[in-house]
Design a protein around this motif. Structure first.
Motif: not given
Ligand SMILES: Nc1ncnc2c1ncn2[C@@H]1O[C@H](COP(=O)(O)OP(=O)(O)OP(=O)(O)O)[C@@H](O)[C@H]1O
Ligand SMILES: [Mg+2]
Lengths: 237, 325
Positions: A89-99, A134-140
């Motif tokens: 994951p791009l850790r210091r980005m949000t999920v939306l920013e990653n995508v 992104a860094k706070g997400l569960t593995i799933g």
């Protein structure tokens, strides 16, 4: 001409032959399984396809075009997306920013990228997570975000490397449904997976390798009942 | 920080020369504005793109000498340096990137350090071109500080705005992606080489402009000042880290803090403390960096809530560090 083709692919890491003279073809719309015991060379095959490692010999052909020798980012532009077994994951980005980052693969317009990312996240049923770092997400969720990120590059071929490992049974079930949905949307898939019911459930054809070499190719039932495959996984009696 | 506090800060900056007539304070503010430019440029490359430069003096010095040489060699005004300095610095950035960015690891970091030192020595010994240690002396255009102040303000505003816009665009997402995970970035269709180079080009451009401004403003440069490891390269890092790397408002805040601190030490706290204090400023900055990294890894801006919580005893929320900050 095959949709995707690997010809006599070989990779040596010094003295270790991680992939040895591997040949297989994948047709458009298929879900193709790549299985084998730990350390048999599955991830290395993906890394060779995406040009992340230079190949030692052989060729990778995608829609008639040779992929080996071109840089990883261009392989992505050609329409090959992938996920990582060890998620990145791009850790210091949000999920939306990653995508969004991956959606920029097909556009330079921020609004277009954002819309594409939202569409893909909706497709992956991650709407509620878009603003999570992104860094706070569960593995799933990390694994699911990897899939979303790969999809946002608008691939024609998707390489999935153990996207079910470490998931709960419920998440595995949802994962299988997601992969079926991706195939339905017209994307061809090569999947690496250890969880047998997932592989058996999804794949049209399977290639089993050990020590980088082919053991057997065939339909799920043919592979499951093959003596050499059973021995590769469980050892000889 | 709240939105209006930014507007208030900008308004205050615009009105400053009207409110304060002391040339001394105006001078400090001009330097601080110049450091906003250098710190923000360093931040784009290091804070956002993850490519840490130990030698931003390369671009500052090249910009300054471009301006100086306009007068001494071309016989034209040093103000032309404001146009030429940026592109000349980019040229050095381009070559540096072309050599280093194909390689992984610390090549780039060390190369910036080495190149800055090489340029300092070249500028010192190539006397026929640079006048060596004599430095370059020009006559300043304005006697008043006010025009320089507004020019510095204009450059700083342009620089911060440009970087703000870049960070919100595709480039910004790509820079941060490279910082976070270069392998993942490559697999998402991002040429790390290309985008690291772009980041370096933008960063070197603005730093070069700042260097050219410095030549025009001070009217004097020499190799040990403009190519200085301590006074330029390390100061650039301090400005960004103290203020908050990877955040738009980090370096601007850091610039004012650092220039003020530097001035406090240089003047031994306006003469209130013994003179030897001014010798100790390198050590003091070292301690400051350790304290900031240990207790406020996100800098003054990033950890503002934490910092103000020291006084108001509020609990700090978890900082959200996204590319948009
Ligand atoms: N970069 C590398 N350098 C040296 N050896 C490597 C490298 N990458 C993989 N290998 C070796 O190549 C072999 C195949 O590894 P690979 O990761 O492809 O296996 P895998 O089938 O994906 O295994 P797993 O099921 O555990 O993920 C292993 O012996 C591994 O140690
Ligand atoms: Mg693997």
């Amino acid at each position: 001409m095959h949709f995707f083709e690997v010809r006599r692919l070989t990779k040596a890491f010094g003295g270790l032959i991680a992939v040895n003279d591997l040949t297989f073809q994948v047709e458009e719309g298929e879900i193709y399984g790549l299985i084998g015991p730990n350390g048999s060379g599955k991830t290395t095959v993906f890394n060779l396809i995406t040009g992340f490692y230079p190949i030692t010999s052989g060729a990778v052909l995608f829609r008639g075009k040779q992929l080996n020798g071109i840089p990883t980012w261009k392989v992505c532009k050609e329409g090959v997306g992938r996920t990582f077994q060890i998620v990145k994951p791009l850790r210091r980005m949000t999920v939306l920013e990653n995508v969004m980052t991956s959606a920029f693969c097909r556009t330079s317009n921020t609004h277009v990228a954002r819309d594409k990312a939202l569409e893909v996240l909706h497709f992956c049923e991650m709407d509620k997570k878009i603003d999570f770092p992104a860094k706070g997400l569960t593995i799933g969720d990390r694994k699911r975000m990897e899939i979303a990120r790969a999809l946002a590059t608008a691939p024609k071929l998707l390489l999935l490397d153990e996207t079910m490992a470490g998931l709960t049974p419920q998440e595995q079930y949802e994962g299988v449904e997601l992969i079926k949905k991706i195939r339905k949307s017209g994307i061809t898939i090569i999947i690496v997976e250890h969880i047998m019911h997932v592989i058996m459930n999804l794949c049209d054809r399977i290639l089993c390798i050990n020590y980088g070499q082919e053991i057997v190719k065939g339909s799920p039932s043919e592979v499951a009942n093959n003596q050499a495959v059973i021995e590769a996984y469980l050892g000889k009696e | 920080m709240a939105k209006y506090s930014k507007f208030a800060a900008v308004g205050l900056l615009l009105a400053f020369p009207l409110l304060v007539s002391s040339d001394y304070y105006r001078h400090i503010m001009i330097l601080a504005l110049m450091w906003v430019v250098i710190g923000s440029s360093w931040n784009l490359l290091a804070g956002y793109t993850g490519q840490i430069s130990f030698g931003h003096a390369i671009f500052f010095g090249v910009g300054a000498y471009s301006a100086g040489l306009c007068t001494t060699k071309l016989g034209i005004s040093a103000w032309w340096g404001m146009l030429i300095g940026g592109p000349m610095a980019m040229l050095f950035g381009f070559v540096l990137g072309a050599i280093c960015f194909r390689l992984r690891g610390t090549y780039f970091n060390l190369a910036t350090l080495a190149l800055a030192e090489i340029l300092r020595l070249v500028a010192k010994s190539w006397v026929s071109l640079t006048e060596g240690m004599m430095g370059i002396l020009t006559i300043q255009t304005f006697r008043s500080k006010v025009p320089y102040y507004y020019l510095a303000f204009g450059i700083a505003a342009l620089c911060v705005f440009a970087i703000w816009a870049i960070i919100r665009s595709k480039w910004g997402y790509y820079f941060v992606a490279i910082r976070e995970d270069q392998d993942a970035a490559e697999h998402l269709g991002i040429s790390a080489f290309r985008y690291k180079s772009i980041s370096l080009l933008v960063s070197s451009f603005f730093t070069g402009v700042a260097g050219a401004f410095y030549m025009n403003y001070m009217g004097f440069i020499d190799p040990d000042v403009v190519f200085s490891l301590y006074y330029i390269s390390i100061m650039a890092i301090l400005v960004a880290i103290i203020g908050g790397a990877g955040m738009i408002w980090g370096p601007p805040v850091g610039a004012f803090i650092m220039v003020l601190l530097q001035e406090l030490f240089r003047s031994a706290f306006f003469g209130y403390l013994p003179k030897w204090i001014s010798e100790a400023h390198a050590m003091a900055f070292g301690i400051l960096v350790i304290v900031v990294i240990r207790f406020m890894a996100n800098g003054v801006v990033g950890d503002w809530v934490k910092l103000s919580g020291l006084f108001t005893r509020q609990k700090a929320p978890i900082p959200s560090v996204t590319s948009g900050n």
